[in-house]
Write a protein that holds these residues in place. Structure first.
Motif, PDB file in Angstrom:
ATOM      1  N   ILE A 108       4.599 -22.634  14.845  1.00 49.47           N
ATOM      2  CA  ILE A 108       3.661 -23.546  15.482  1.00 49.47           C
ATOM      3  C   ILE A 108       2.304 -23.366  14.822  1.00 49.47           C
ATOM      4  CG2 ILE A 108       2.568 -24.218  17.636  1.00 49.47           C
ATOM      5  CD1 ILE A 108       5.503 -24.878  17.468  1.00 49.47           C
ATOM      6  N   ASP A 109       1.675 -24.531  14.432  1.00 49.80           N
ATOM      7  CA  ASP A 109       0.389 -24.475  13.741  1.00 49.80           C
ATOM      8  C   ASP A 109      -0.786 -24.663  14.691  1.00 49.80           C
ATOM      9  OD1 ASP A 109       1.471 -24.126  11.124  1.00 49.80           O
ATOM     10  OD2 ASP A 109       2.008 -26.247  11.102  1.00 49.80           O
ATOM     11  N   GLU A 110      -0.591 -25.369  15.805  1.00 50.21           N
ATOM     12  CA  GLU A 110      -1.706 -25.625  16.706  1.00 50.21           C
ATOM     13  C   GLU A 110      -1.214 -25.598  18.141  1.00 50.21           C
ATOM     14  OE1 GLU A 110      -3.579 -29.268  15.811  1.00 50.21           O
ATOM     15  OE2 GLU A 110      -4.398 -28.647  13.877  1.00 50.21           O
ATOM     16  N   MET A 155       7.037 -35.280  29.707  1.00 48.61           N
ATOM     17  CA  MET A 155       7.069 -34.751  28.344  1.00 48.61           C
ATOM     18  C   MET A 155       6.727 -35.898  27.396  1.00 48.61           C
ATOM     19  SD  MET A 155      10.223 -33.013  26.205  1.00 48.61           S
ATOM     20  CE  MET A 155      10.416 -31.730  27.430  1.00 48.61           C
ATOM     21  N   VAL A 156       5.980 -35.584  26.348  1.00 55.52           N
ATOM     22  CA  VAL A 156       5.650 -36.561  25.309  1.00 55.52           C
ATOM     23  C   VAL A 156       5.959 -35.931  23.963  1.00 55.52           C
ATOM     24  CG1 VAL A 156       3.845 -37.916  24.207  1.00 55.52           C
ATOM     25  CG2 VAL A 156       3.874 -37.682  26.692  1.00 55.52           C
ATOM     26  N   ILE A 157       6.892 -36.566  23.220  1.00 52.85           N
ATOM     27  CA  ILE A 157       7.223 -36.121  21.855  1.00 52.85           C
ATOM     28  C   ILE A 157       6.764 -37.224  20.911  1.00 52.85           C
ATOM     29  CG2 ILE A 157       9.034 -35.461  20.245  1.00 52.85           C
ATOM     30  CD1 ILE A 157      10.670 -34.475  22.611  1.00 52.85           C
ATOM     31  N   GLN A 158       5.773 -36.952  20.132  1.00 50.70           N
ATOM     32  CA  GLN A 158       5.202 -37.944  19.230  1.00 50.70           C
ATOM     33  C   GLN A 158       5.829 -37.794  17.840  1.00 50.70           C
ATOM     34  OE1 GLN A 158       0.977 -37.656  18.114  1.00 50.70           O
ATOM     35  NE2 GLN A 158       0.735 -39.736  18.952  1.00 50.70           N
ATOM     36  N   GLU A 159       6.156 -38.964  17.229  1.00 49.41           N
ATOM     37  CA  GLU A 159       6.745 -38.914  15.892  1.00 49.41           C
ATOM     38  C   GLU A 159       5.710 -38.401  14.909  1.00 49.41           C
ATOM     39  OE1 GLU A 159       4.725 -42.866  16.217  1.00 49.41           O
ATOM     40  OE2 GLU A 159       5.982 -41.585  17.497  1.00 49.41           O
ATOM     41  N   PRO A 160       6.165 -37.833  13.796  1.00 46.83           N
ATOM     42  CA  PRO A 160       5.235 -37.345  12.787  1.00 46.83           C
ATOM     43  C   PRO A 160       4.386 -38.487  12.235  1.00 46.83           C
ATOM     44  CG  PRO A 160       7.421 -36.436  12.416  1.00 46.83           C
ATOM     45  CD  PRO A 160       7.576 -37.468  13.476  1.00 46.83           C
ATOM     46  N   ARG A 161       3.117 -38.243  12.064  1.00 43.14           N
ATOM     47  CA  ARG A 161       2.207 -39.237  11.498  1.00 43.14           C
ATOM     48  C   ARG A 161       0.994 -38.531  10.908  1.00 43.14           C
ATOM     49  NH1 ARG A 161      -0.155 -42.878  16.205  1.00 43.14           N
ATOM     50  NH2 ARG A 161       2.077 -43.305  16.504  1.00 43.14           N
ATOM     51  N   ILE A 165      -8.161 -37.247  11.080  1.00 38.93           N
ATOM     52  CA  ILE A 165      -9.253 -36.362  10.658  1.00 38.93           C
ATOM     53  C   ILE A 165      -9.032 -35.791   9.255  1.00 38.93           C
ATOM     54  CG2 ILE A 165      -9.896 -35.775  13.023  1.00 38.93           C
ATOM     55  CD1 ILE A 165      -8.300 -33.191  12.742  1.00 38.93           C
ATOM     56  N   ASP A 166      -7.785 -35.529   8.844  1.00 40.90           N
ATOM     57  CA  ASP A 166      -7.575 -34.887   7.540  1.00 40.90           C
ATOM     58  C   ASP A 166      -6.393 -35.461   6.756  1.00 40.90           C
ATOM     59  OD1 ASP A 166      -5.496 -34.005   9.057  1.00 40.90           O
ATOM     60  OD2 ASP A 166      -6.092 -31.892   9.071  1.00 40.90           O
ATOM     61  N   ASP A 167      -5.746 -36.524   7.270  1.00 45.02           N
ATOM     62  CA  ASP A 167      -4.661 -37.221   6.563  1.00 45.02           C
ATOM     63  C   ASP A 167      -3.439 -36.336   6.356  1.00 45.02           C
ATOM     64  OD1 ASP A 167      -3.800 -39.679   5.532  1.00 45.02           O
ATOM     65  OD2 ASP A 167      -4.084 -38.985   3.477  1.00 45.02           O
ATOM     66  N   ARG A 168      -3.331 -35.188   7.112  1.00 44.18           N
ATOM     67  CA  ARG A 168      -2.124 -34.372   7.026  1.00 44.18           C
ATOM     68  C   ARG A 168      -1.105 -34.867   8.045  1.00 44.18           C
ATOM     69  NH1 ARG A 168      -3.097 -28.101   7.295  1.00 44.18           N
ATOM     70  NH2 ARG A 168      -4.269 -28.673   9.154  1.00 44.18           N
ATOM     71  N   VAL A 169       0.189 -34.703   7.706  1.00 48.09           N
ATOM     72  CA  VAL A 169       1.257 -35.188   8.570  1.00 48.09           C
ATOM     73  C   VAL A 169       1.522 -34.111   9.628  1.00 48.09           C
ATOM     74  CG1 VAL A 169       3.629 -36.006   8.698  1.00 48.09           C
ATOM     75  CG2 VAL A 169       2.240 -36.551   6.700  1.00 48.09           C
ATOM     76  N   PHE A 170       1.319 -34.463  10.890  1.00 49.59           N
ATOM     77  CA  PHE A 170       1.537 -33.546  12.006  1.00 49.59           C
ATOM     78  C   PHE A 170       2.463 -34.206  13.015  1.00 49.59           C
ATOM     79  CE2 PHE A 170      -1.512 -30.553  10.606  1.00 49.59           C
ATOM     80  CZ  PHE A 170      -1.411 -29.432  11.425  1.00 49.59           C
ATOM     81  N   GLN A 171       3.212 -33.366  13.721  1.00 52.34           N
ATOM     82  CA  GLN A 171       3.980 -33.819  14.869  1.00 52.34           C
ATOM     83  C   GLN A 171       3.487 -33.046  16.086  1.00 52.34           C
ATOM     84  OE1 GLN A 171       8.213 -33.209  14.766  1.00 52.34           O
ATOM     85  NE2 GLN A 171       8.576 -34.710  16.392  1.00 52.34           N
ATOM     86  N   TYR A 172       3.199 -33.770  17.196  1.00 50.56           N
ATOM     87  CA  TYR A 172       2.692 -33.166  18.421  1.00 50.56           C
ATOM     88  C   TYR A 172       3.677 -33.418  19.546  1.00 50.56           C
ATOM     89  CZ  TYR A 172      -1.864 -32.469  16.216  1.00 50.56           C
ATOM     90  OH  TYR A 172      -2.875 -32.048  15.409  1.00 50.56           O
ATOM     91  N   VAL A 173       3.817 -32.350  20.389  1.00 53.97           N
ATOM     92  CA  VAL A 173       4.664 -32.431  21.582  1.00 53.97           C
ATOM     93  C   VAL A 173       3.853 -31.862  22.744  1.00 53.97           C
ATOM     94  CG1 VAL A 173       6.791 -31.698  22.688  1.00 53.97           C
ATOM     95  CG2 VAL A 173       6.779 -32.212  20.238  1.00 53.97           C
ATOM     96  N   GLY A 174       3.891 -32.541  23.901  1.00 55.40           N
ATOM     97  CA  GLY A 174       3.114 -32.072  25.044  1.00 55.40           C
ATOM     98  C   GLY A 174       3.933 -32.079  26.327  1.00 55.40           C
ATOM     99  N   VAL A 175       3.566 -31.103  27.254  1.00 57.96           N
ATOM    100  CA  VAL A 175       4.172 -31.042  28.590  1.00 57.96           C
ATOM    101  C   VAL A 175       3.031 -30.841  29.596  1.00 57.96           C
ATOM    102  CG1 VAL A 175       6.353 -30.123  27.728  1.00 57.96           C
ATOM    103  CG2 VAL A 175       4.529 -28.534  28.419  1.00 57.96           C
ATOM    104  N   ALA A 191       5.041 -31.120   6.751  1.00 59.14           N
ATOM    105  CA  ALA A 191       5.077 -31.597   5.365  1.00 59.14           C
ATOM    106  C   ALA A 191       6.465 -31.464   4.774  1.00 59.14           C
ATOM    107  CB  ALA A 191       4.064 -30.819   4.529  1.00 59.14           C
ATOM    108  N   PHE A 192       7.291 -30.527   5.320  1.00 58.72           N
ATOM    109  CA  PHE A 192       8.642 -30.345   4.757  1.00 58.72           C
ATOM    110  C   PHE A 192       9.521 -31.575   4.993  1.00 58.72           C
ATOM    111  CE2 PHE A 192       9.177 -29.200   9.144  1.00 58.72           C
ATOM    112  CZ  PHE A 192      10.474 -29.563   9.466  1.00 58.72           C
ATOM    113  N   LEU A 193       9.185 -32.370   6.074  1.00 53.39           N
ATOM    114  CA  LEU A 193       9.973 -33.599   6.304  1.00 53.39           C
ATOM    115  C   LEU A 193       9.761 -34.600   5.159  1.00 53.39           C
ATOM    116  CD1 LEU A 193       9.573 -34.235  10.137  1.00 53.39           C
ATOM    117  CD2 LEU A 193      11.626 -33.524   8.911  1.00 53.39           C
TER     118      LEU A 193
END
Length: 683
Positions: A108-110, A155-161, A165-175, A191-193
């Protein structure tokens, strides 16, 4: 050109006609078969792309789904950790340290954990406090997590996008939080995807497929018609971008969902719709193949076939020349023999020993030569006999010709007598002039030396009796019938017969009996008109009578139902009827025979009663003599140089404005042939 050469050219022509279409058909079939095979190769490559597209779509999606589930589990564990920490009363700094250790020892990065106000005070090291907002305009990516704070989402699972702020591809999930309303969000840099998609992507597969020979380019579009992958060989000259025409073909394939092909010079474009394993449409692919190698192979095969065909044709020509010589040789011998026989050399060898058609021809020719020799030996005797026969026949012809000349002279004298009788009995000038209050003009022109037309004008007790008729045919018999009728009409008037029914029936009986005695079946039409003090009564069947009133209006009196042709039936009294017409001063009556209305020009167009009526309507104010002349002139103008085939008779009758005591001018003052005021017969 002799027969041998004609046979040679014919056989060679047949061979050429047989070989050239064969070459053309072979070339056409081979060309289309090669294109069909190339198209099959293109479809095979497209099917490979279709299967790969399904795999490339499913693998990253599966990985992404598993990763989202793991991140959801991590977020749930962090929510439990926050709940325990709050129950123990641990300070926020201690909880932040635990979260930092988790970030350092996991994938987990964040981690972002908010309070009830939506502001994430538990956050990654070095990051500022982040406050969630439900407005998508302000937070296009993070606003989707706001329902966790309001309790509307579990639960919210957001697709990678890519982040703003920095144009990096992140996926976020929240509960949602457990201890209170809060947002527990974890994020991962995925980024591995992207690396996975590139490793398994269409571009990589297209690069592999382009290594196959004759494959110059491959492009793929999605269901929206947008190019998602594709490239061409650098040496192909197709360019890096897909041409608009080719893109249109791909989009059309999406609409029709059918395979298509387009041949453009040395290129074959194969357009194939892409389907997954369930046959659902995924997109469309365009495979461009080179036909150069196939066309070179086809050209090589065609050259080889032409060489073989040329050798076959050469062999055919040689064999044809030899066969033509064998076939023509006996015919040449027959020709030489016939020429020698024509010069008087009867003993000539003929190939009668052959057992084919030429042998049969030679045998017949030999038999004919023998018969000809016999005929020539007796020819002189036959010529003498034929000369004697011709002289005797010529004498007979001279005798017959003399007899015909004498007979023609006799018949001419008879016809001349009848013609003079015809001319003598026609009404004279005083018959036409002495007619109470009527003005009468008449014209007659026979088509033969003796005509069959008849007309007469009689006076009795203040009445004017006018008769007009037409005997079928013309010549001697028609003239005789006309003379009979004229004499009978005069006789009936002399004895005082005024009943028109009896008069016409008596005339019919006369014609009927006499034509049977003459062994002739002539018949005639006849109309009798009686005028008295303005009243005109008509009886008998003939051409219609045309009545032109003083104001120019026209009445056409049909005589078809007023009688029956004379000489056909023994008794016609039941057919005879009467019609009455009243003539006012200035009214005009025109009588005629069918020779006038049926006069034809060179185009066989008839003069016709309608044209006569138009002329009468225009010129009705003139005198009968003038009208008669105008009508006759118009008829001859219509005929032109054409021959007259029937007698022409015309009678023009006009009631005067008042009885005239003045002498009427003699019609002979009108300077034209066949004067209308007098009966006319051409000399």
């Amino acid at each position: 050109m002799n027969l041998q050469r004609r046979l040679l050219f014919m056989m060679a022509g047949v061979a050429v006609v047989a070989v050239l279409p064969t070459i053309a058909i072979f070339h056409w079939n081979t060309h289309h078969e090669l294109i069909r095979r190339s198209e099959t190769d293109g479809v095979r490559l497209a099917n490979t792309l279709s299967r790969a597209l399904s795999v490339l779509r499913d693998v990253p999606a599966t990985v992404e789904n598993k990763l989202g589930q793991q991140m959801a589990a991590t977020a749930t564990a962090l929510a439990q950790l926050v709940d325990l920490s709050q129950k123990r009363g641990e300070p926020t700094a201690q909880l932040q340290q635990r979260i930092n250790r988790i970030l350092a020892n996991s994938i987990i990065d964040e981690v972002w954990i908010s309070d009830a106000d939506g502001c994430a005070r538990l956050r990654p090291p070095g990051e500022a406090v982040f406050c969630f907002n439900p407005d998508p305009k302000k937070q296009p990516q993070a606003h989707v997590f706001w329902p966790l704070l309001t309790g509307k989402a579990k639960m919210v699972i957001q697709e990678p996008r890519r982040r703003e702020i920095d144009d990096r591809v992140f996926q976020y999930v929240g509960v949602p939080g457990i201890d209170q309303r809060r947002i527990v969000q974890v994020g991962n840099h995925v980024a591995f995807l992207e690396s996975l998609r590139q490793a398994l992507g269409l571009d990589r597969l297209i690069e592999e497929l382009l290594r196959e020979p004759d494959v110059l380019g491959i492009w793929v579009v999605n269901l929206q018609g947008k190019v998602i992958a594709g490239q061409a060989r650098p040496e192909s000259g197709l360019g890096k971008q897909l041409a608009e025409q080719q893109l249109s073909l791909l989009r059309n394939s999406l609409n029709t969902q059918a395979t298509a092909r387009v041949v453009n010079g040395n290129l074959l474009h194969v357009i194939v719709p892409l389907r997954d394993q369930s046959q659902a449409l995924q997109g469309s692919a365009l495979v461009t193949l080179s036909l150069k190698s196939l066309q070179e192979a086809l050209a090589t095969q065609t050259r080889l076939l032409l060489m073989v065909s040329s050798m076959v044709l050469l062999l055919v020509v040689v064999v044809s020349y030899w066969m033509a010589g064998r076939l023509v040789e006996p015919i040449v011998a027959l020709n030489r023999a016939s020429q020698a026989i024509a010069r008087g050399h009867w003993d000539q060898p003929l190939p009668t020993d052959r057992e084919d058609e030429i042998g049969a021809l030679a045998t017949s020719f030999a038999r004919m030569v023998t018969q000809l020799q016999v005929h020539l030996e007796t020819l002189e005797q036959r010529v003498t006999e034929r000369t004697y026969d011709l002289a005797r026949a010529n004498q007979e012809i001279v005798t017959l010709n003399q007899q015909l000349t004498d007979e023609n002279r006799r018949m001419g004298a008879e016809l001349s007598v009848v013609r003079r009788l015809h001319q003598m009995i026609l009404p004279k000038e005083e018959d036409l002039l002495n007619t109470a209050d009527l003005e009468i003009a008449a014209y007659m022109e026979p088509a033969d030396e003796v005509g069959g037309d008849y007309y007469d004008v009689l006076h009795r007790d203040g009445r004017v009796e006018i008769s007009i008729g037409d005997v079928t045919g013309h010549g001697l018999e028609s003239g005789m019938v006309m003379l009979m009728v004229q004499a009978a009409v005069r006789t009936l008037q002399a004895v005082g017969e005024i009943d028109q029914v009896k008069t016409i029936n008596t005339l019919n009986r006369l014609v009927y009996d006499n034509t049977r005695r003459m062994r002739s079946y002539r018949n005639m039409t006849l109309s009798l008109l009686v005028y008295e003090r303005g009243s005109l009564r008509l009886s008998g069947q003939h051409e219609e009578a045309i009545v032109v009133r003083a104001d120019g209006s026209i009445d056409r009196v049909d005589t078809l139902d007023l009688g029956f042709p004379l000489g056909i039936e023994a008794d016609v009294s039941s057919f005879i009827a009467e019609a009455e017409v009243y003539l006012n001063p200035g009214d005009l009556v025109v009588l005629y025979t069918d020779g006038l209305t049926e006069a034809a020009d060179h185009s066989n167009q008839l003069y016709g009663a309608d044209r006569l009526c138009r002329l009468l309507r225009t010129e009705h104010h003139r005198t009968p003599q003038e009208i008669c002349k105008l009508v006759v002139d118009d008829v001859y103008r219509h005929i032109g140089e054409a021959k007259i085939f029937d007698d022409i008779t015309l009678i023009v009758i006009k009631r005067q404005q008042e009885p005239a005591d003045r002498p009427i001018e003699s019609a002979t003052a009108i300077d034209w042939p066949n004067v209308c005021s007098l009966p006319s017969l051409s000399a």
